[in-house]
Design an enzyme around this catalytic site. Sequence first.
Site, mmCIF file in Angstrom:
data_model
loop_
_atom_site.group_PDB
_atom_site.id
_atom_site.type_symbol
_atom_site.label_atom_id
_atom_site.label_comp_id
_atom_site.label_asym_id
_atom_site.label_seq_id
_atom_site.Cartn_x
_atom_site.Cartn_y
_atom_site.Cartn_z
ATOM 1 N N THR A 188 105.607 16.684 51.697
ATOM 2 C CA THR A 188 104.475 17.481 52.383
ATOM 3 C C THR A 188 104.931 18.915 52.737
ATOM 4 O O THR A 188 106.211 19.285 52.555
ATOM 5 C CB THR A 188 104.420 16.916 53.795
ATOM 6 O OG1 THR A 188 105.640 16.890 54.480
ATOM 7 C CG2 THR A 188 103.696 15.397 53.663
ATOM 8 N N LYS A 445 94.408 26.626 73.726
ATOM 9 C CA LYS A 445 94.128 25.760 75.095
ATOM 10 C C LYS A 445 93.927 26.924 76.055
ATOM 11 O O LYS A 445 94.756 27.573 76.646
ATOM 12 C CB LYS A 445 95.359 25.228 75.577
ATOM 13 C CG LYS A 445 95.564 23.935 74.332
ATOM 14 C CD LYS A 445 96.649 23.008 74.660
ATOM 15 C CE LYS A 445 97.208 22.169 73.570
ATOM 16 N NZ LYS A 445 98.366 22.371 73.058
ATOM 17 N N TRP A 450 89.409 23.418 74.915
ATOM 18 C CA TRP A 450 90.251 23.526 73.588
ATOM 19 C C TRP A 450 89.370 24.255 72.844
ATOM 20 O O TRP A 450 88.086 23.814 72.587
ATOM 21 C CB TRP A 450 90.586 22.191 72.755
ATOM 22 C CG TRP A 450 91.673 21.494 73.443
ATOM 23 C CD1 TRP A 450 92.396 21.891 74.607
ATOM 24 C CD2 TRP A 450 92.342 20.401 72.857
ATOM 25 N NE1 TRP A 450 93.450 20.812 75.015
ATOM 26 C CE2 TRP A 450 93.362 19.914 73.837
ATOM 27 C CE3 TRP A 450 92.259 19.787 71.667
ATOM 28 C CZ2 TRP A 450 94.192 19.151 73.302
ATOM 29 C CZ3 TRP A 450 93.331 18.559 71.426
ATOM 30 C CH2 TRP A 450 94.281 18.367 72.385
#
Length: 546
Positions: A188, A445, A450
């Site tokens: 990844t 935030k 959010w």
Amino acid sequence: MYVTGLMMQMPLLLSSILEHAERHHGKQEIVSRRTEGDVHRISFADTAARARKLANALTKIGVKPGENVATIAWNGYRHVEIYYAVAGMGAVTHTLNPRYSPQQLIYIINHAKNKTVLFDVTFAPLVKAISAHCPTVERWILLSDENKMPAEPPVANLLNYEALLADASDTYVWPQFDENTACTLCYTSGTTGNPKGVLYSHRSTILHAMAANCPDALGLSRKDTILPVVPMFHVNAWGLPYAALISGSKLVMPGAQLDGASIYQLMEEEKVTIAAGVPTIWLGLLNYVTQNKLSFSTFKRTLVGGAAMPISLIRAYDELGVDVMHGWGMTEMSPLGTVSKLAGDEYKLSKDEQYQLVAKQGRALFGVDMKTVDEALNELPWSGEESGELLVRGHWIVNHYYGDEGEKSFSSDATGKRWFATGDVSKIYPNGMMQITDRSKDVIKSGGEWISSIDLENIAMSHPAVQEAAVIAMPHEKWTERPLLIVVKKPNAEISRDELLKFYEGRIIKMYIPDDVVFVTELPHGATGKIQKSQLREQFKNHVMP
Ligand code: AMP
């Protein structure tokens, strides 16, 4: 008492795809732009024969089942042969992403204990730079014609791929083994810490390819010509080299030339009907097509994923007659999880409403389950309102990372089912549509809420003067964080900070509107085409917000 069914049990092995392609679509072609400079054509039948030769050649030089065989290569017929031959003989194709830093590549090669590395000539300087730090590697093989070996080889004892094949027999019987045997390995992106390996199995790879081929996903057929622009070094080119050979679609491989002009030319010359890649590729192609007032004669569908596809691009492609299928997934998911194809009555909605839906990440494919959870891992309702971390499970989802790292990404629910935490923040709507609002580390935030950076980026990119946009969180004394918008303007376009901020009014609630805008000439993209927000956060850490 349960009763056992009386059906054959054939292991799901990748070699069976190659055998099917040879027997049933033998004349179909793989067309590749090569590093040698020409366009090369080969049939599926000849590909199968060359894969058998390669299996013999690799066995002869000492490659053993279970070994991780690395590639550093573009999309092309040789890479397809390697995919099938290495996995078919019971070894593991380990694709290395050449866009990783040399330090990351050295880490990965050592971690995977690669003994063999096959590479395109483009990457000779990279091989030269890293080889001294890769003590496990015994064989470096150059993917080129025999007469194209470099005068100054990047490593001693360099082997030539075509020479190895020329000496090998094309008689080879693919061994039969457990379908849970590993076939490919991919690390990844590793935006935090070292890259982590995902080790796919024959079974997971075939089930993924078959699901990807369903009509509400890729829906490939014999009539299709598919262009995977997504690299074979990024999650097995999203499984397309398998899906194409299963369905008998012609496969067109772009090699190293991924700019708009080269992609367009290849699409037109080879009559490509369907393509797949990350949004930046489609942005480059669109710019080329619009600047030169061109149109597509055969290109009808594209699977876009890896990052959110902006609505502005979905609209632009629709206007060019290309249906955008927006997919979401990740390396840990082979990669496909969801695709945003419309359903039933959604086709009756206005174009703008349809684009809004396609811009979401879509519905789960059969074989993948998903849910969003709060911080205590309680499942959130599918209301389309509450966001939470997205958890997945399924036949082609990682169960453990290679080397048993990253165990904290996994959890079990009350019924004992295992889930993988994606690190993506999303909401799920009552109709099953899932929408990614952020990576958990990128979310803004602000005042207890959010704010979705993807929503803010989409609005900026729907302005005609904006080419690309990224939103990052800046620390704020009162609100904790506030959004900063970073924008690349289209060539020759003009727009001021205030005009752009005004553009948000009426499109999103006031407190979500970014506090400031900075204009840049370029945004940093990572190894898999994603905007590097960590780099932007570093670059703008001293930016003073108004
Ligand atoms: P990778 O493993 O490099 O393929 O990256 C996977 C990550 O890319 C996901 O966890 C998402 O954060 C992001 N991603 C992939 N597809 C999409 C999409 N369609 N929209 C938004 N983010 C995406």
